[in-house]
Scaffold this motif. Structure first.
Motif, PDB file in Angstrom:
ATOM      1  N   THR A  98       0.735 -10.115   0.994  1.00 35.05           N
ATOM      2  CA  THR A  98      -0.343  -9.492   1.939  1.00 35.05           C
ATOM      3  C   THR A  98      -0.806  -8.278   1.239  1.00 35.05           C
ATOM      4  O   THR A  98       0.057  -7.714   0.682  1.00 35.05           O
ATOM      5  CB  THR A  98       0.480  -9.400   3.072  1.00 35.05           C
ATOM      6  OG1 THR A  98      -0.546  -8.549   3.993  1.00 35.05           O
ATOM      7  CG2 THR A  98       1.460  -8.233   3.042  1.00 35.05           C
ATOM      8  N   LEU A 100      -1.644  -4.592   1.160  1.00 33.90           N
ATOM      9  CA  LEU A 100      -1.130  -3.495   1.396  1.00 33.90           C
ATOM     10  C   LEU A 100      -1.691  -2.201   1.242  1.00 33.90           C
ATOM     11  O   LEU A 100      -2.090  -1.990   0.262  1.00 33.90           O
ATOM     12  CB  LEU A 100       0.239  -3.415   1.307  1.00 33.90           C
ATOM     13  CG  LEU A 100       1.271  -2.668   1.798  1.00 33.90           C
ATOM     14  CD1 LEU A 100       1.521  -3.398   3.279  1.00 33.90           C
ATOM     15  CD2 LEU A 100       2.615  -2.703   1.233  1.00 33.90           C
ATOM     16  N   ALA A 118       1.758  -6.799  -1.315  1.00 33.91           N
ATOM     17  CA  ALA A 118       3.384  -6.825  -0.965  1.00 33.91           C
ATOM     18  C   ALA A 118       3.893  -8.229  -0.877  1.00 33.91           C
ATOM     19  O   ALA A 118       3.027  -9.268  -0.471  1.00 33.91           O
ATOM     20  CB  ALA A 118       3.618  -6.157   0.304  1.00 33.91           C
ATOM     21  N   ALA A 164       3.068   1.998   5.726  1.00 39.66           N
ATOM     22  CA  ALA A 164       2.053   1.136   5.067  1.00 39.66           C
ATOM     23  C   ALA A 164       1.668   0.391   6.058  1.00 39.66           C
ATOM     24  O   ALA A 164       2.223   0.187   7.218  1.00 39.66           O
ATOM     25  CB  ALA A 164       3.097  -0.189   4.138  1.00 39.66           C
ATOM     26  N   THR A 166      -1.624  -3.169   7.003  1.00 34.53           N
ATOM     27  CA  THR A 166      -2.539  -4.195   6.546  1.00 34.53           C
ATOM     28  C   THR A 166      -3.709  -4.187   7.758  1.00 34.53           C
ATOM     29  O   THR A 166      -3.346  -4.331   8.861  1.00 34.53           O
ATOM     30  CB  THR A 166      -1.855  -5.463   6.646  1.00 34.53           C
ATOM     31  OG1 THR A 166      -0.773  -5.559   5.553  1.00 34.53           O
ATOM     32  CG2 THR A 166      -2.546  -6.662   6.312  1.00 34.53           C
ATOM     33  N   SER A 178       1.613  -2.124  11.115  1.00 37.37           N
ATOM     34  CA  SER A 178       1.941  -0.889  10.125  1.00 37.37           C
ATOM     35  C   SER A 178       3.598  -0.922  10.405  1.00 37.37           C
ATOM     36  O   SER A 178       4.111  -1.178  11.095  1.00 37.37           O
ATOM     37  CB  SER A 178       1.345   0.146  10.740  1.00 37.37           C
ATOM     38  OG  SER A 178       1.748   0.426  12.200  1.00 37.37           O
ATOM     39  N   VAL A 212       4.302  -6.051   9.271  1.00 36.84           N
ATOM     40  CA  VAL A 212       3.063  -5.131   8.658  1.00 36.84           C
ATOM     41  C   VAL A 212       1.779  -6.248   8.784  1.00 36.84           C
ATOM     42  O   VAL A 212       0.588  -5.741   8.684  1.00 36.84           O
ATOM     43  CB  VAL A 212       3.313  -4.825   7.072  1.00 36.84           C
ATOM     44  CG1 VAL A 212       3.036  -6.060   6.193  1.00 36.84           C
ATOM     45  CG2 VAL A 212       2.429  -4.030   6.774  1.00 36.84           C
ATOM     46  N   GLN A 213       1.821  -7.570   8.953  1.00 37.15           N
ATOM     47  CA  GLN A 213       0.814  -8.326   9.196  1.00 37.15           C
ATOM     48  C   GLN A 213       0.475  -8.781  10.557  1.00 37.15           C
ATOM     49  O   GLN A 213      -0.366  -9.573  10.902  1.00 37.15           O
ATOM     50  CB  GLN A 213       0.983  -9.740   8.334  1.00 37.15           C
ATOM     51  CG  GLN A 213       1.086  -9.682   6.772  1.00 37.15           C
ATOM     52  CD  GLN A 213       1.058 -11.018   6.291  1.00 37.15           C
ATOM     53  OE1 GLN A 213       0.072 -11.656   5.996  1.00 37.15           O
ATOM     54  NE2 GLN A 213       2.169 -11.299   5.806  1.00 37.15           N
TER      55      GLN A 213
END
Length: 873
Positions: A98, A100, A118, A164, A166, A178, A212-213
């Motif tokens: 993904t 990042l 990432a 981090a 996306t 996040s 994160v996605q």
């Protein structure tokens, strides 16, 4: 005859050394060609399988539908737990990644941002296609291993804390997520180049990469289309059995493929073997070098046979047969060819070994010694064939020697009938070459002035032009015994008035036109090809400059909602930035032709400064007049759209507005939609478009590399969140680098032929000195000084090099112009430059080499006293 042949070789060893060097250089070149091809093949294989890590098998999609429903496959579909539990499967890694954005707070500098990519961690960690330079791999949620480029940009180290995220725009799922308070536990490096586009990659745990996605249901619901396996069967278990067990677990539409098979498939897709094409292409120049070497060898053996006439006649007197003399000369050439080629192969292997030990690199290619049978066998075979063919004429000459001829000195006679045949055949080839060239020029001109020709016809015209050039060039070589001495005679007539040394040099050149023509032809080949390629490259750069401008109009685009004038000022101060401009952007809707409701990206620019940051053809006056300048590339997809004078545009719920339409030759702008155009800032504001955002367009000043310029822009905007730095400068730089690299490589390859030809000049002078010992002694006896004799040899070398060099430059320039016109006429107005710098460089090198080549022969000529030389003669 073996012992006699060896004795003759020892006696004439000094004469054979230059010819042996020519064979050494040519065979070394051919051997290096195959070593380079092996290295290239090895590097390409590593590159296409860089994502494997230590995996030796991959699970890939074998057809268009991964399952019955046609939906994208998820991690859960591959039943990873079952795969991991299979006997013989030592490791499994899913190909999940993904984009990042990493954020770090750097004290007084505040919050900084960096973009990367990432991937998920794996067990065992050796399955990860990255190298760990320090720290450890992430094992639990909340840990991250960051790319070394990100660590350098954000000044991070082991133990640092980052966040981090996306964005929904970059996520495959259209969602955002996040992670906060992530601890940096490792620094990674991408040695294999699996993530070279991002300059490395970060590693997250499986749970964090789904978070994160924005996928709350977990890692199993992430999309993936490839699984990497490390298969190592236990004792007594066949590898095929393990693979069959893996296949029984896989979802429908997927197959198991070995790393080796994948490499073979990818290499083949590069174009019928990929590296085979490159090898064949480069090998052509190796054969050319060997051909030039054969001219040097032919010269050497002709003079040696002429000098040995008395010895050969004596051998005939004591019973030697013609066949024995013939075989003796051929055997001598074979021994010379074998010895020189073996040394050339050894030098090639040594050179590649040194490059490998030194860690030398060429672009993404790392040099390494990868031997194969072709490296050794083919150069030796080529050398033996070249020396044998080159010595056949001399061998036939040896069989014509009679015992009576041994009683008096005799010069090698010319075959007048053969000479006439050469001239007639050469003139016929010249007529055919001129006719083919004129036809190619005429058809190319017709195609650029209204006549329609197909792509196949264009390729045919290129082949016709190449055939015309080849015929003309062969004609020049066949008739070289006529025109090269004539050119040198004309030049010699001019310089003969300078002094006795010049008069003597001019006379010596005319004494043996056959040998001088052969030497001049060797030099002519190299100089003509170097000039042709140099002129072709100069024409290509001048002609294709506008093409590159229209294809890659904007070097770098910084895209982000938070960009403003303060961000623009920071970018302008970045090293390598020539000009920067703040540009407004928005998406609107059009209705035209086949587009009933299509989206178009519109950019608002300043007409007075837009040409400072764009390479394309943008008319500032048309922008000032309120026109929308649509990219002509966009318009080509709809013939109706390209012919319209205005375009109805609407945004959101606003009513449609007619905007005057013009076409512009520009592209290379990273746009969300297929259609895009530019308007003036005033027109942009009056259109009242929705969802307006800013971009910063950057033009390079050429002082920084592409990678450094992108990094500098990123660093300048690191305090702005969610900024993506993109652009076409990398592609433009790649094309320019390819043109320059190809030119550099080709000139370097052809330089080998030129070096061999210069060896031939030295050899010619050396042989001439040996033949003229009595004449030189007589001149010394009647008062010629050593300095005058040295000057005469230097002038002789200069005449041969200068005459052949200038002729080669003229021929190469004409051939280069012809090729450039046929190839580039369809792109625009073809430039016909003459590279004075290159021409002067070739002439200077030829003159310097000629002077150097005369040193050894001059020392030999002046070393022997007149009395002893006359006695030996």
């Amino acid at each position: 005859m073996w012992s006699v042949t060896m004795q003759l070789m020892k006696r004439n060893l000094t004469m054979l050394i230059p010819a042996g060097i020519a064979i050494l250089v040519g065979s070394m070149f051919i051997s290096c060609t195959f070593l380079f091809s092996n290295t290239l093949n090895y590097s390409l294989r590593k590159q296409v399988s860089a994502n494997f890590g230590e995996a030796n098998y991959g699970v890939i999609q074998k057809d268009s539908s991964a399952n019955d429903s046609g939906a994208l496959s998820t991690v859960a579909d591959f039943r990873l737990n079952e795969l991991k539990n299979l006997k013989g499967v030592e490791g499994v890694r899913t190909d999940v990644s993904t984009p990042l954005e990493i954020n770090a707070k750097l004290g007084r500098e505040g919050l900084k941002h960096a973009s990367s990519v990432a991937i998920a961690s794996a067990n065992p960690s050796s399955m990860v296609p990255l190298q760990l330079t320090s720290g450890v791999w992430p094992k639990v949620s909340g840990q991250i291993a960051i790319a070394d480029s990100v660590a350098k940009q954000l000044k991070l180290s082991i133990g640092s804390t980052v966040s981090a995220s996306t964005s929904a725009e970059t996520s495959l799922y259209g969602t955002s997520g996040s992670l906060s308070n992530m601890k940096v536990v490792g620094i990674t490096r991408d040695d294999a180049g699996a993530f070279s586009y991002y300059r490395g990659a970060c590693v997250l745990s499986e749970s964090d990469i789904s978070t994160v996605q924005g996928i709350s249901t977990g890692f199993d619901d992430l999309y993936t289309s490839e699984i990497f396996l490390k298969i190592h069967p236990s004792a007594g278990t066949a590898e095929s059995q393990v693979i069959n067990n893996v296949k029984s677990v896989l979802p429908q539409g997927f197959a198991v493929q070995s790393k080796q098979a994948l490499q073979d498939q990818q290499i083949k897709q590069l174009g019928d073997g990929g590296t085979n094409i490159i090898t064949t292409f480069v090998l052509v120049f190796g054969i050319l070098a060997m051909f030039v070497a054969s001219l040097v060898i032919g010269n050497t053996f002709q003079v040696m046979v002429a000098q040995r006439r008395r010895t050969l006649a004596l051998l005939r007197t004591i019973g030697a047969k013609k066949g024995q003399l013939y075989r003796s000369v051929l055997l001598e050439s074979l021994v010379l060819g074998f010895a020189g080629s073996v040394l050339g192969v050894v030098c090639a292997i040594g050179l590649m070994s040194m490059l490998g030990l030194a860690g030398a690199k060429l672009g993404g290619l790392s040099f390494a010694l990868i031997p194969s049978w072709q490296v050794v066998i083919i150069p030796i075979v080529f050398a033996l064939i070249a020396t044998t063919i080159a010595s056949m004429s001399s061998a036939r000459m040896a069989t014509k020697v009679t015992p009576l001829e041994a009683l008096q000195p005799l010069e090698a006679s010319e075959n007048k009938r053969s000479n006439k045949t050469r001239i007639i055949f050469g003139l016929l080839l010249l007529l055919a070459g001129v006719a083919l060239s004129c036809f190619a020029i005429y058809r190319t001109y017709a195609s650029t002035h209204g006549s329609q020709i197909s792509d196949n016809d264009s390729e045919t015209l290129v082949l016709v032009a190449i055939a015309g050039v080849i015929f003309c060039f062969i004609s020049m070589l066949l008739t070289s015994r006529i025109w090269i001495p004539a050119v040198l005679r004309a030049v010699g007539a001019i310089i003969s008035h300078i002094g006795a040394a010049s008069t003597l040099a001019s006379a010596n050149i005319q004494k043996n036109p056959r040998r001088v023509a052969a030497t001049g032809s060797a030099l002519l080949i190299g100089v003509t090809l170097v000039s042709c390629l140099g002129i072709g490259a100069a024409s290509a750069k001048a002609t294709m400059g506008t093409v590159l401008d229209s294809h890659y109009s904007v070097d770098i685009q910084a895209v982000g909602q938070s960009l403003d004038t303060s961000a623009l000022h920071k970018v302008e101060k970045a090293e390598g930035v020539g000009k920067a401009e703040l540009v407004s952007s928005a998406t609107a809707t059009i209705a035209s032709g086949k587009y009933k409701s299509a989206s178009i990206d519109i950019y608002g620019v300043n007409p007075s400064t837009i040409t400072d940051v764009m390479h394309g053809m943008i008319n500032a006056q048309e922008l000032d007049n309120g026109n929308l300048i649509l990219s002509s590339t966009s318009a080509k997809s709809d013939a109706t759209l390209a012919k319209q004078r205005s375009l109805p545009i609407s945004s959101g719920n606003s009513s449609s507005r007619e905007i005057p339409l013009k076409l512009g030759e520009y592209r290379g702008i990273d746009s969300t939609h297929g259609l895009y155009g530019v308007v003036s800032e005033h027109t942009f504001d009056s259109m009242k478009l929705n969802h307006v955002s800013n971009q910063i367009w950057v033009k390079s000043d050429g002082t920084a590399s592409t990678a450094n310029l992108v990094d500098n822009v990123k660093n300048a905007l690191s305090s702005y969140a969610s900024v993506n730095v993109i652009g076409s400068i990398a592609e433009r730089a790649l094309w320019e680098k390819m043109v320059n690299s190809v030119l550099m490589i080709l000139v370097a390859l052809l330089a080998v032929a030129v070096v061999i030809a210069l060896i031939g000049v030295t050899n010619t002078l050396s042989l001439s000195v040996i033949e003229r010992q009595k004449e030189s002694a007589t001149l010394r006896a009647i008062g010629m000084t050593k300095a005058q004799l040295r000057r005469s040899l230097a002038v002789e070398a200069i005449l041969i090099s200068l005459g052949s060099g200038v002729s080669g430059i003229i021929a190469g320039t004409l051939f280069g112009w012809l090729g450039s016109y046929v190839v580039f006429a369809s792109f625009g107005t073809v430039a016909f430059p003459f590279d004075w710098r290159m021409a002067c460089t070739i002439v200077i090198i030829a003159l310097a080499a000629a002077l150097l080549s005369s040193i050894i022969p001059a020392r030999r000529a002046t070393k022997v006293s007149p009395v002893s030389a006359l006695a030996e003669a």
